[in-house]
Enzyme design. Structure first.
Site, PDB file in Angstrom:
ATOM      1  N   LYS A 194      32.532 -78.119  -5.652  1.00  0.00           N
ATOM      2  CA  LYS A 194      31.521 -77.151  -6.083  1.00  0.00           C
ATOM      3  C   LYS A 194      32.054 -76.512  -7.356  1.00  0.00           C
ATOM      4  O   LYS A 194      33.071 -75.833  -7.346  1.00  0.00           O
ATOM      5  CB  LYS A 194      31.303 -76.092  -4.995  1.00  0.00           C
ATOM      6  CG  LYS A 194      29.924 -75.457  -4.975  1.00  0.00           C
ATOM      7  CD  LYS A 194      29.603 -74.559  -6.148  1.00  0.00           C
ATOM      8  CE  LYS A 194      30.171 -73.167  -6.006  1.00  0.00           C
ATOM      9  NZ  LYS A 194      30.021 -72.406  -7.280  1.00  0.00           N
ATOM     10  N   GLU A 249      38.945 -61.876  -2.876  1.00  0.00           N
ATOM     11  CA  GLU A 249      37.791 -61.483  -2.066  1.00  0.00           C
ATOM     12  C   GLU A 249      37.086 -62.726  -1.476  1.00  0.00           C
ATOM     13  O   GLU A 249      36.829 -62.801  -0.270  1.00  0.00           O
ATOM     14  CB  GLU A 249      36.868 -60.718  -3.020  1.00  0.00           C
ATOM     15  CG  GLU A 249      35.606 -60.200  -2.485  1.00  0.00           C
ATOM     16  CD  GLU A 249      34.663 -59.806  -3.647  1.00  0.00           C
ATOM     17  OE1 GLU A 249      35.020 -59.988  -4.836  1.00  0.00           O
ATOM     18  OE2 GLU A 249      33.569 -59.358  -3.332  1.00  0.00           O
ATOM     19  N   VAL A 250      36.787 -63.700  -2.321  1.00  0.00           N
ATOM     20  CA  VAL A 250      36.107 -64.904  -1.827  1.00  0.00           C
ATOM     21  C   VAL A 250      37.080 -65.773  -1.031  1.00  0.00           C
ATOM     22  O   VAL A 250      36.701 -66.383  -0.031  1.00  0.00           O
ATOM     23  CB  VAL A 250      35.451 -65.693  -2.986  1.00  0.00           C
ATOM     24  CG1 VAL A 250      34.824 -66.981  -2.462  1.00  0.00           C
ATOM     25  CG2 VAL A 250      34.401 -64.840  -3.680  1.00  0.00           C
ATOM     26  N   GLY A 251      38.352 -65.773  -1.422  1.00  0.00           N
ATOM     27  CA  GLY A 251      39.363 -66.522  -0.668  1.00  0.00           C
ATOM     28  C   GLY A 251      39.386 -66.102   0.799  1.00  0.00           C
ATOM     29  O   GLY A 251      39.513 -66.931   1.703  1.00  0.00           O
ATOM     30  N   GLU A 268      44.324 -70.717  -3.839  1.00  0.00           N
ATOM     31  CA  GLU A 268      45.014 -70.250  -5.044  1.00  0.00           C
ATOM     32  C   GLU A 268      44.225 -69.045  -5.543  1.00  0.00           C
ATOM     33  O   GLU A 268      43.128 -69.196  -6.070  1.00  0.00           O
ATOM     34  CB  GLU A 268      45.025 -71.343  -6.124  1.00  0.00           C
ATOM     35  CG  GLU A 268      45.763 -72.605  -5.730  1.00  0.00           C
ATOM     36  CD  GLU A 268      47.264 -72.412  -5.577  1.00  0.00           C
ATOM     37  OE1 GLU A 268      47.787 -71.348  -5.987  1.00  0.00           O
ATOM     38  OE2 GLU A 268      47.904 -73.321  -5.035  1.00  0.00           O
ATOM     39  N   CYS A 303      45.356 -66.769 -13.895  1.00  0.00           N
ATOM     40  CA  CYS A 303      45.937 -66.115 -12.704  1.00  0.00           C
ATOM     41  C   CYS A 303      47.383 -65.740 -12.957  1.00  0.00           C
ATOM     42  O   CYS A 303      47.906 -64.828 -12.344  1.00  0.00           O
ATOM     43  CB  CYS A 303      45.912 -67.038 -11.501  1.00  0.00           C
ATOM     44  SG  CYS A 303      44.417 -67.923 -11.293  1.00  0.00           S
ATOM     45  N   GLU A 405      43.989 -57.197 -10.874  1.00  0.00           N
ATOM     46  CA  GLU A 405      43.902 -58.306 -11.810  1.00  0.00           C
ATOM     47  C   GLU A 405      42.718 -58.058 -12.751  1.00  0.00           C
ATOM     48  O   GLU A 405      41.587 -57.873 -12.304  1.00  0.00           O
ATOM     49  CB  GLU A 405      43.696 -59.614 -11.040  1.00  0.00           C
ATOM     50  CG  GLU A 405      43.729 -60.813 -11.944  1.00  0.00           C
ATOM     51  CD  GLU A 405      43.648 -62.120 -11.170  1.00  0.00           C
ATOM     52  OE1 GLU A 405      42.823 -62.216 -10.252  1.00  0.00           O
ATOM     53  OE2 GLU A 405      44.413 -63.039 -11.506  1.00  0.00           O
TER      54      GLU A 405
END
Ligand code: ADP
Ligand code: MG
Length: 503
Positions: A194, A249-251, A268, A303, A405
């Site tokens: 995706k 957050e999505v991790g 990651e 990152c 971040e």
């Protein structure tokens, strides 16, 4: 529906705009470009001008189901190919990507605003290298024999996991895709990727190149938004592994969905990477190292960006001045112009977010902001998402600029007095992705390297991801490793034990 035929040229092209249009409006499923089942698409913009350069298929659960079925069917035959043969095919993809490197570099510059000379070309070449590296590892998919008892033979074999779901972000989309696809395929899995909604086109060209070599369905690519297209991919029952690069957050959401299915994940996530500079460092090399470490040429959209720089007090003022002077001399401009060092922020949303951090830093009592370089004056770039690199000093430890971040061209610099206090400051973060130490006292450098909480520590350099070196963080920065043999074996296979009693 699509308003133009999908016919990207076979030969490499340097007309990135025509290529973007030709790649528009489709997923890549089962070896072919197909529009979204819903018929919907969304606009892709050039962040340097604001113009619409193409469209992307707006994927949902229906498209996910089609792509996963294709991958599941293809996986049976793919896993039966000898591992070295799979590797050879993946390496061949690398050679094709290499032949198209300049084209891919121009397209990714158009789509993401990353400068061609300093960033986009580097990405395209590293992508080819990653495919070639993993392509050579087919024969490493080995098991062991295990001593158990007389008259028994006990062995382990490495088996693929099945269909892998890969979710990628926009900052280095081709590279991060390569880190996932290449080892997954060599290990005998098939993949559904995706793409990130901000950068769906260059990765689609990579798919089309791979399709010239690999069987249909071994890899598939969907474009679309996170909740509508990414979430159903993670949740699909036939997806047996998820590898994700993106926000913490999505991790967390991805991890929770995977937990319900009891499948492995590689995550990651973010970083707030410290760079520690001792007074005995090679001064000029370290100033240049700070520019590389902070990924200023990528607008800090990395990152591993060194967004906390700690400098030993005797050289603090001189270091900040030298760093600011060097960044000031960098050229912001059209990403496709060879003269440009620094391009744009990816999207209006990120632009506002980064500006918010800068305003907050400027409003902080006691803080000093050095805004470097100059915004481009070219009228064509008037709507471009350019942000001047900012170097902050004097921020308190609890400032959001120090803890969160930013993913923009903003770094924070602090003086320190001794190794113990700087180590404590460096480790005082929810993140643990990367770090660097700059000193000519290797004993001190190595001692710190062992005690810094990070997945990757470099001394007197700060390179980006390299094939063959495990990459991945600790703490909120993630789970698992990428880019290495270990990554392929541990994260894209499982070990089966087979015992034979011949007594
Ligand atoms: P960013 O801050 O760059 O948007 P994200 O973590 O939001 O970082 O996005 C990284 C990738 O994760 C993108 O491809 C995005 O579409 C996808 N994504 C976002 N939300 C979800 C979700 N709920 N489930 C799965 N994927 C998602
Ligand atoms: Mg997002």
């Amino acid at each position: 529906m699509l308003d133009r035929p999908l016919t990207p040229p076979d030969a490499p092209t340097l007309d990135e705009r025509a290529l973007a249009r030709a790649l528009s409006g489709a997923h890549f499923i089962d070896g072919a470009f197909v529009p979204a089942g819903s018929g919907r698409s969304f606009a892709v913009h050039n962040p340097a001008t604001g113009e619409e350069i193409g469209r992307a298929a707006d994927g949902d659960g229906t498209d996910v189901a089609t792509a996963v079925e294709s991958a599941a069917t293809a996986q049976r035959a793919w896993a039966k190919l000898p591992a070295r043969k799979r590797g050879a095919l993946v390496a061949k993809c690398g050679a094709l990507i290499s032949a198209h490197a300049e084209e891919l570099a121009r397209l990714i510059a158009l789509e993401t605003g990353k400068a061609l000379r300093t960033e986009s070309r580097v990405e395209a070449n590293v992508v080819a290298d990653i495919f070639e590296f993993f392509g050579g590892l087919g024969s490493e998919l080995k098991g062991e024999s295990v001593p158990f008892a007389p008259d028994t033979l006990s062995v382990t074999v490495r088996e693929p996991l099945g269909v892998v779901g890969a979710i990628i972000p926009w900052n280095v989309p081709m590279l991060l895709m390569a880190l996932k696809i290449a080892p997954a395929l060599v290990a005998g899995n098939t993949v559904v990727v995706k793409s990130a909604e901000e950068a769906p086109l260059a990765v689609l060209r990579v798919c089309e190149l791979m399709n010239r070599v690999l069987p249909p369905g071994t890899f598939n690519m969907l474009s679309g938004f996170g909740p509508e297209c990414g979430a159903p991919l993670v949740a699909h029952p036939k997806v047996r592994k998820v590898t994700f690069t993106g926000s913490v957050e999505v991790g967390r959401i991805v991890y929770q969905t995977a937990a319900a299915k009891i499948i492995p994940v590689t995550l990651e996530l973010g970083g707030k990477s410290p760079m520690i500079v001792f007074a005995d460092c090679d001064f000029e090399k370290t100033v240049m190292g700070a520019i590389t470490s902070m990924r200023f040429t990528r607008q800090g959209q990395s990152c591993t960006a060194a967004s906390r720089i700690y400098v030993e007090r005797p050289i603090f003022d001189r270091f900040v001045a030298a760093l600011a002077a060097k960044v000031d001399a960098m050229v912001m401009g059209d990403p496709l112009d060879e003269k440009t060092d620094i391009g744009t922020i990816i999207s209006a949303g990120q632009f506002e977010k980064v500006r918010g951090f800068i305003e907050e830093g400027r409003a902080t009592k006691g803080a000093t902001a050095l805004a470097c370089s100059r915004l481009p004056e070219d009228a064509a770039l008037r709507k471009g998402l350019f942000i001047q690199p900012h170097i902050f000093t004097g921020l308190p430890d609890d400032s959001r600029l120090v803890r969160e971040e930013i993913f923009g061209p903003v770094t924070t610099v602090f003086p320190f007095d001794d190794a113990e206090s700087v180590l404590a400051a460096a480790n005082d973060s929810e993140y643990g992705l990367a770090a660097s130490v700059w000193t000519n006292d290797l004993k001190r450098g190595l001692s710190l390297a062992h005690r810094i909480e990070a997945g990757l520590v470099q001394i007197n350099q700060n390179l980006v991801v390299q094939a063959n070196l495990s990459y991945g963080g600790v703490k909120s920065s993630g789970l698992g490793k990428e880019a290495s043999l270990e990554a392929m074996l541990e994260h894209f296979t499982h070990k089966k034990t087979i015992m034979v009693n011949y007594g």
